[in-house]
Design a protein around this motif. Structure first.
Motif, PDB file in Angstrom:
ATOM      1  N   ALA A  35       0.833  -1.211   0.000  1.00  0.00           N
ATOM      2  CA  ALA A  35       0.000   0.000   0.000  1.00  0.00           C
ATOM      3  C   ALA A  35       0.862   1.253   0.000  1.00  0.00           C
ATOM      4  N   ASP A  36       0.551   2.168  -0.908  1.00  0.00           N
ATOM      5  CA  ASP A  36       1.228   3.460  -0.945  1.00  0.00           C
ATOM      6  C   ASP A  36       0.527   4.475  -0.054  1.00  0.00           C
ATOM      7  N   VAL A  37      -0.780   4.315   0.123  1.00  0.00           N
ATOM      8  CA  VAL A  37      -1.581   5.227   0.923  1.00  0.00           C
ATOM      9  C   VAL A  37      -2.406   4.412   1.899  1.00  0.00           C
ATOM     10  N   ILE A  38      -2.378   4.809   3.167  1.00  0.00           N
ATOM     11  CA  ILE A  38      -3.111   4.118   4.220  1.00  0.00           C
ATOM     12  C   ILE A  38      -3.978   5.142   4.933  1.00  0.00           C
ATOM     13  N   VAL A  39      -5.275   4.807   5.118  1.00  0.00           N
ATOM     14  CA  VAL A  39      -6.187   5.750   5.750  1.00  0.00           C
ATOM     15  C   VAL A  39      -7.038   5.055   6.798  1.00  0.00           C
ATOM     16  N   ARG A  40      -7.307   5.777   7.871  1.00  0.00           N
ATOM     17  CA  ARG A  40      -8.133   5.215   8.951  1.00  0.00           C
ATOM     18  C   ARG A  40      -9.254   6.191   9.275  1.00  0.00           C
ATOM     19  N   THR A  41     -10.412   5.694   9.642  1.00  0.00           N
ATOM     20  CA  THR A  41     -11.513   6.565  10.017  1.00  0.00           C
ATOM     21  C   THR A  41     -12.408   5.917  11.057  1.00  0.00           C
ATOM     22  N   ILE A  86     -10.058   1.140   8.074  1.00  0.00           N
ATOM     23  CA  ILE A  86      -8.789   1.502   7.438  1.00  0.00           C
ATOM     24  C   ILE A  86      -8.917   1.182   5.962  1.00  0.00           C
ATOM     25  N   LEU A  87      -8.484   2.126   5.137  1.00  0.00           N
ATOM     26  CA  LEU A  87      -8.531   1.891   3.699  1.00  0.00           C
ATOM     27  C   LEU A  87      -7.145   2.073   3.107  1.00  0.00           C
ATOM     28  N   CYS A  88      -6.765   1.177   2.206  1.00  0.00           N
ATOM     29  CA  CYS A  88      -5.438   1.202   1.591  1.00  0.00           C
ATOM     30  C   CYS A  88      -5.585   1.276   0.078  1.00  0.00           C
ATOM     31  N   LEU A  89      -4.665   2.004  -0.552  1.00  0.00           N
ATOM     32  CA  LEU A  89      -4.706   2.185  -2.000  1.00  0.00           C
ATOM     33  C   LEU A  89      -3.390   1.757  -2.619  1.00  0.00           C
ATOM     34  N   ARG A  90      -3.504   1.242  -3.831  1.00  0.00           N
ATOM     35  CA  ARG A  90      -2.305   0.891  -4.592  1.00  0.00           C
ATOM     36  C   ARG A  90      -2.553   1.191  -6.062  1.00  0.00           C
ATOM     37  N   GLU A  91      -1.474   1.384  -6.795  1.00  0.00           N
ATOM     38  CA  GLU A  91      -1.579   1.641  -8.223  1.00  0.00           C
ATOM     39  C   GLU A  91      -1.743   0.338  -8.987  1.00  0.00           C
ATOM     40  N   GLY A  93      -1.499  -0.011 -12.776  1.00  0.00           N
ATOM     41  CA  GLY A  93      -1.342   0.476 -14.131  1.00  0.00           C
ATOM     42  C   GLY A  93      -1.465   1.982 -14.162  1.00  0.00           C
ATOM     43  N   LYS A  94      -1.204   2.551 -15.313  1.00  0.00           N
ATOM     44  CA  LYS A  94      -1.154   4.009 -15.440  1.00  0.00           C
ATOM     45  C   LYS A  94      -2.524   4.624 -15.188  1.00  0.00           C
ATOM     46  N   ASN A  95      -2.561   5.579 -14.250  1.00  0.00           N
ATOM     47  CA  ASN A  95      -3.743   6.406 -13.981  1.00  0.00           C
ATOM     48  C   ASN A  95      -4.923   5.632 -13.404  1.00  0.00           C
ATOM     49  N   SER A  96      -4.684   4.485 -12.810  1.00  0.00           N
ATOM     50  CA  SER A  96      -5.758   3.719 -12.169  1.00  0.00           C
ATOM     51  C   SER A  96      -5.281   3.238 -10.807  1.00  0.00           C
ATOM     52  N   MET A  97      -6.248   2.942  -9.948  1.00  0.00           N
ATOM     53  CA  MET A  97      -5.891   2.465  -8.615  1.00  0.00           C
ATOM     54  C   MET A  97      -6.966   1.521  -8.090  1.00  0.00           C
ATOM     55  N   ASP A  98      -6.584   0.689  -7.119  1.00  0.00           N
ATOM     56  CA  ASP A  98      -7.499  -0.215  -6.421  1.00  0.00           C
ATOM     57  C   ASP A  98      -7.472   0.113  -4.936  1.00  0.00           C
ATOM     58  N   PHE A  99      -8.532  -0.319  -4.229  1.00  0.00           N
ATOM     59  CA  PHE A  99      -8.571  -0.100  -2.786  1.00  0.00           C
ATOM     60  C   PHE A  99      -8.940  -1.397  -2.077  1.00  0.00           C
ATOM     61  N   ILE A 100      -8.587  -1.463  -0.801  1.00  0.00           N
ATOM     62  CA  ILE A 100      -9.117  -2.473   0.106  1.00  0.00           C
ATOM     63  C   ILE A 100      -9.488  -1.757   1.399  1.00  0.00           C
ATOM     64  N   LEU A 101     -10.737  -1.945   1.838  1.00  0.00           N
ATOM     65  CA  LEU A 101     -11.249  -1.308   3.043  1.00  0.00           C
ATOM     66  C   LEU A 101     -11.338  -2.355   4.140  1.00  0.00           C
ATOM     67  N   ILE A 102     -10.729  -2.059   5.285  1.00  0.00           N
ATOM     68  CA  ILE A 102     -10.676  -2.986   6.418  1.00  0.00           C
ATOM     69  C   ILE A 102     -11.565  -2.413   7.516  1.00  0.00           C
ATOM     70  N   SER A 103     -12.596  -3.154   7.932  1.00  0.00           N
ATOM     71  CA  SER A 103     -13.568  -2.603   8.882  1.00  0.00           C
ATOM     72  C   SER A 103     -14.134  -3.714   9.766  1.00  0.00           C
ATOM     73  N   SER A 153     -13.183  -5.407   2.189  1.00  0.00           N
ATOM     74  CA  SER A 153     -13.956  -5.035   1.003  1.00  0.00           C
ATOM     75  C   SER A 153     -12.995  -4.399   0.010  1.00  0.00           C
ATOM     76  N   SER A 154     -13.058  -4.820  -1.255  1.00  0.00           N
ATOM     77  CA  SER A 154     -12.067  -4.350  -2.206  1.00  0.00           C
ATOM     78  C   SER A 154     -12.636  -4.247  -3.613  1.00  0.00           C
ATOM     79  N   SER A 155     -12.023  -3.348  -4.392  1.00  0.00           N
ATOM     80  CA  SER A 155     -12.327  -3.266  -5.820  1.00  0.00           C
ATOM     81  C   SER A 155     -11.524  -4.288  -6.607  1.00  0.00           C
ATOM     82  N   SER A 156     -10.622  -5.035  -5.921  1.00  0.00           N
ATOM     83  CA  SER A 156      -9.719  -5.968  -6.593  1.00  0.00           C
ATOM     84  C   SER A 156      -9.803  -7.354  -5.962  1.00  0.00           C
ATOM     85  N   LEU A 157     -10.072  -8.349  -6.776  1.00  0.00           N
ATOM     86  CA  LEU A 157     -10.061  -9.725  -6.292  1.00  0.00           C
ATOM     87  C   LEU A 157      -8.664 -10.118  -5.833  1.00  0.00           C
TER      88      LEU A 157
END
Length: 817
Positions: A35-41, A86-91, A93-103, A153-157
């Motif tokens: 993960a390049d970006v990590i977020v918590r809420t 907590i939500l994490c993001l990764r690249e 491919g060019k100009n696209s990203m996926d997330f995984i949300l941990i809750s 929960s994720s946009s990526s299998l």
């Protein structure tokens, strides 16, 4: 770093909050290493609502650089979390990203989506949820899996599968661990690596270098503003931009006191420990060479950008070394307003000494003003800066900058500031937070500040929306432009039909005609055989909205297109006496133009095809025509007015017959006749106002002024200058003694302004229609001023000469009374 993490608010929908929890948080153990970006809420649903109502965030969602932004936003809107997450993001491919949300499983729900499938994977179950985007047929998928009491929960299998294979991946990153412990609610954790997808996709001002280790920023949201406050970490084991400033003390920056107010972006760095800066610079650049430097007394460095050109401002404690260096570069500098501008031959010396802070700079000219060294690619940019400093039109006086600074720490190591007050091209990702179609009264500002202390760099960053009506702008120079030869004739604004803005046309003493953009860029120049006579007119010959420039010279009548090319057949040569100034009549406002100019006693009238108007019978007068032929319309009738050298006032109809016969000759002053109170009006050398009705009745009024007076009029308002006193509508304004140009009265944005220039003492005065002086005037200028709103943004722009070869354009917001 181009307001790096502020621009990065593209990710704010994935923001977070946490109350000083550590990585032992049961949710944190599922953070993927990639993960390049990590977020918590703690309030994910509330955060989504806040972001939905923020103008910058909603603009980003609609116009984002990332091609799958809308899809990710819609996916997250289908996930509801009532507790911590907590939500994490990764690249991907060019100009696209996926997330995984941990809750927490018990507090999470996938809403308004159908379950499409469920399958077993590594002793766990992966469920696929489907929904449509904006009622389209294409489905978007959300993948979920349960690990104990946690929902993934994720946009990526693939991200789900990786998490299931390594369910307890505690991070060993000490920098990240330290930030987790130190961060407050609503924090975003980001790698400051030059190889991560943020840097690779344009978010960093230093794409070739590591900025630091990690950042953690606390988020505050309201409708018109996003702000982030937190920490950046640096590491001694790896070279980084922040390391350049780790031994530098935060200071109160003086650079805003000298940076021009019209600057679009500014980056300021504290360098009061230049020795340590050099040590860290060599590590960052991976070189062992060290050049001798004259910059040992440096205190701060600023890099600014305006009109797509860069300029540097360096502040010193002592300047003896700098003065010696400049004199070694140029022994014959240009004198300008009590200072000197030097041409620099060692063009990369400055950039090399401060690499990579000044990499965008082109060093060609420099000037030392007090303790400030100014460096630019053009003399005009330095002239603009000097004028700004001397008139007090600096960044420190900008109301929006001051407003932002009031919310930041008073001292810092790094300060970035950027403003958008007009249409902005989308040439970098950060622009996607600023609408490309800003309203005339809108301004957006971005600011970021880094302050060293306690082993961190404290960062304060925000993006704000302002309304121009909130503030009154002081007068400020926008740009200067120096010609190769002295300027001749009148400076004029002309409309650019492509964008409906205004540009500048002018001529020099070598009879070269120039067209200059409202950014100070030379668009073209054209050599003419002799000076332009009078003013240049704009016409629409083909009735298609495209405007051309029509004028006479001593021997030619010409019409040019907006690229400076002759429009056939309008380059007609005339032998004999010199031509008079061109007049353009459009009787019925239908663009069936009549081009009229005199040649001694002869009157020439042509149509828009370039043919002589045969129906016009007035071909010649008894004595030479003086001044410019004029057209007036009174109660539906047309009147063509000519003055002759022997004092005749000839008032003709469209075909050249006498419309108002007059048997009296007049002792004309040099002032042009005008229409006042529906009457033909002019002044004579006896100081009288002469008015003639359409029936030929003559009235005179003694104005008690001398023969050298000057007049102008607009909308029935007569303005008279006698010596150093202006008169209008029963009021007067007394000026300093000098030699004055004729007054000029102009209407801009439904406001009337009167300008006049003391050409002897080089002062430009500006008044409202009641002869009340405008604040901050007089200003420095050596020619009559020309006024307009060049960008159609509600600001008043003033154009005049600054010296024999230089023009200057000012901008100002005049408060409404």
């Amino acid at each position: 770093m181009k307001t790096f993490l502020l621009s990065f608010t593209s990710l704010l929908l994935f923001s977070c909050s946490q109350n000083n929890k550590t990585l032992e948080d049961p949710l944190a153990i599922h953070i993927p290493q990639a993960a390049d970006v990590i977020v918590r809420t703690a309030h994910f649903d509330l955060l989504k609502t806040q972001l939905k109502n923020n103008v910058s965030f909603t603009h980003f969602i609609e116009h984002a650089y990332f091609k799958n932004t809308k899809e990710l936003y819609q996916s997250l809107n289908h996930i509801s979390v009532k507790g911590n997450s907590i939500l994490c993001l990764r690249e991907i491919g060019k100009n696209s990203m996926d997330f995984i949300l941990i809750s927490p499983l018990a507090q999470s729900e996938i809403k308004n989506a159908k379950i499409k499938s469920s399958r077993s994977y590594d002793n766990n179950s992966i469920t696929t949820h489907a929904f449509t985007l904006n009622n389209k047929e294409d489905e978007l998928l959300i993948f979920t899996a349960q690990i104990g009491n946690t929902l993934l929960s994720s946009s990526s299998l693939l991200m789900i599968e990786n998490a299931l294979r390594t369910p307890n991946q505690k991070s060993e990153n000490k920098d990240l661990l330290a930030l987790f412990k130190a961060s407050k609610e609503n924090s975003i954790y980001t790698k400051l690596d030059q190889n991560n997808w943020l840097a690779q996709n344009g978010f960093s001002s230093f794409p070739s270098y590591r900025f630091g280790a990690w950042s953690a920023l606390h988020l505050n949201i309201d409708t018109e503003q996003l702000s982030l406050n937190g920490f950046n970490t640096y590491t001694d084991s790896l070279p980084a931009i922040l390391n350049l400033f780790k031994n530098t003390k935060p200071i109160y920056f003086n650079s805003p006191e000298v940076i021009p107010q019209n600057t679009q972006s500014t980056k300021i760095y504290a360098l009061n420990n230049y020795t340590d800066f050099q040590v860290e610079q060599l590590k960052l650049l991976d070189t062992s060479s060290k050049n001798d430097t004259i910059f040992k007394d440096i205190e701060e460095v600023a890099l600014t950008k305006s009109n797509n050109r860069f300029m540097a401002f360096l502040q010193f404690k002592e300047t003896e070394n700098i003065q010696d260096f400049l004199q070694s570069q140029d022994t014959n500098p240009l004198a300008y307003r009590e200072t000197y501008i030097y041409q620099v031959t060692q063009s990369t010396y400055l950039e090399d000494s401060f690499e990579p802070l000044l990499d965008s700079l082109q060093t060609k000219y420099a000037s030392l003003l007090g303790k400030t060294l100014m460096v630019a690619a053009t003399k005009a940019d330095i002239q603009t800066a000097i004028t700004s400093i001397q008139t007090g039109a600096t960044l420190s006086k900008d109301p929006f900058f001051s407003q932002n600074q009031a919310q930041l720490a008073t001292q810092s190591n790094i300060l970035f500031y950027e403003s958008f007050q007009e249409k902005t091209p989308k040439n970098k990702i950060s622009d996607y937070f600023i609408p490309s179609d800003l309203e005339k009264n809108e301004t957006y500002t971005k600011s970021a500040q880094w302050v060293a202390g306690d082993g961190f760099f404290h960062e304060h960053t925000k993006l704000s929306k302002h309304l121009l009506e909130e503030e009154s702008f002081h007068l400020r120079p926008l740009f200067t432009l120096a010609l190769d030869s002295p300027i001749a004739g009148t400076l004029q604004w002309v409309k650019n039909h492509q964008n409906q803005e205004y540009e500048i046309v002018l001529q020099d003493t070598n009879h070269v005609l120039y067209l200059v953009s409202n950014k100070g860029k030379l668009l073209w120049k054209k050599q003419l055989e002799s000076p332009v006579q009078g003013r240049i007119h704009q016409v629409d010959l083909y009735k298609n909205g495209r405007l051309q420039l029509a004028f006479t010279t001593e021997k030619n009548w010409m019409i040019l297109d907006r690229n400076g090319k002759v429009v056939p057949p309008f380059n007609k040569n005339f032998k004999g006496q010199a031509l008079g100034p061109l007049a353009v009549f459009d009787y019925d406002n239908n663009k069936e133009y009549r081009f009229v100019f005199t040649q001694g006693k002869k009157i020439n009238m042509y149509d828009r095809s370039g043919k002589i108007v045969k129906g016009f019978r007035f071909k010649k007068s008894e004595s030479d025509i003086v001044g410019i032929p004029q057209h007036f319309r009174i109660k539906g009738k047309d009147y063509l007015v000519f003055r002759t050298l022997k004092g005749e006032l000839l008032i003709k109809n469209r075909v050249g017959n006498n419309r108002v016969p007059l048997r009296k000759n007049f002792n004309f002053s040099d002032n042009t006749p005008m229409l006042l109170d529906g009457k033909f009006s002019f002044t004579d050398l006896d100081g009288q106002l002469v008015q003639i009705s359409s029936k030929g009745d003559i009235q005179t009024k003694n104005l008690r002024i001398n023969a050298a007076h000057k007049t102008t009029a607009l909308h029935n308002q007569l303005v008279v200058l006698e010596d150093n006193v202006l008169y209008s509508q029963g009021k007067k304004a007394t000026l300093d003694f000098g030699i004055y140009s004729p007054p000029n009265i102009t209407e801009v944005n439904k406001e009337t302004f009167i300008s006049i220039t003391d050409v002897q003492n080089e002062k430009v005065y500006l008044f409202d229609k009641s002869l009340e002086g405008i604040a901050n005037f007089p200003i420095f200028g050596s020619s009559p001023a020309s006024l307009t709103d060049m960008n159609n943004n509600g600001e008043l722009n003033l154009l005049c000469q600054q010296d024999q070869q230089t023009i200057v354009v000012y901008g100002m917001k005049i408060p409404k009374k």
